[in-house]
Design an enzyme around this catalytic site. Structure first.
Site, PDB file in Angstrom:
ATOM      1  CB  CYS A 282      13.129 -10.183  11.764  1.00 17.17           C
ATOM      2  SG  CYS A 282      13.854 -11.401  10.674  1.00 17.17           S
TER       3      CYS A 282
ATOM      4  CB  CYS B 290      -0.929   0.001   1.204  1.00 14.86           C
ATOM      5  SG  CYS B 290      -0.059   0.292   2.764  1.00 14.86           S
TER       6      CYS B 290
END
Ligand SMILES: [Zn+2]
Length: 185
Positions: free
Chosen positions: A170, A102
């Site tokens: 991560c 997005c």
């Protein structure tokens, strides 16, 4: 088993490989706050990204048309890319990292460090861009995080990052889009 002992026991897993801090993180939390406050210094003028966190809803069919199969697997099905597979692991230019789904800006290059895990890793984030939940996909609970705008899964948060935050976001590289800011040192 106590959680830390369990983490040690699982240290052989690539998901938990001991991070190597090749790139220095800021010395104190005030400097981290400055990175969060002044992150737009690394945003190129006219960059094709958004700062709008208003929810963006799309059907699975729509997402399949927009995303590559690998992006769909990670962002919409909480998949994990193969460690070392993302070109963004070695990305060291100044700029910002946006959601591949997005375009919401999530991190800057100044928040990235070399964790040695094979996934792009960050010790802090642009405030307010992620939602979190606990997941139990492995034996122990992990903190999953996802884009606040499109709900796309990005990665997991660990507490073995560099000082002063001690955090390691991560992140799957395939879930990110890097936008360099040319001419920045
Ligand atoms: Zn998103």
């Amino acid at each position: 088993m106590e959680r830390r002992t369990l983490l040690k026991a699982l240290a052989a897993s690539p998901l938990l490989a001991a991070p190597l801090h090749g790139r220095a993180a800021p010395a104190d939390l005030k400097s981290v706050e400055a990175l969060q406050r002044d992150w737009k210094m690394l945003l190129a003028q006219g960059a094709d990204v958004t700062l709008d966190t208003a929810p963006l809803k799309r059907s699975n069919e729509e997402w399949k048309k927009i995303l590559t199969p690998q992006q769909y697997n990670v962002l919409r099905e909480e998949g994990t890319e193969r460690p070392g597979s993302s070109p963004l692991n070695g990305e060291k230019r100044p700029g910002v990292f946006a959601c591949a789904g997005c375009s919401l800006v999530l991190f800057t290059s100044a928040m990235k460090y070399e964790s040695g895990t094979g996934w792009p890793s960050f010790f802090t984030l642009i405030p307010g861009v992620f939602g979190t939940k606990k997941d139990f996909m492995l034996i122990y609970p992990r903190t999953e995080y996802h884009c606040i705008r499109c709900g796309g899964h990005h990665g997991h948060l660990f507490d073995d990052g560099p000082k002063p935050t001690g955090l390691r976001y991560c992140n799957n590289g395939v879930a990110l889009r890097f936008v360099p800011k040319p001419g920045t040192a």
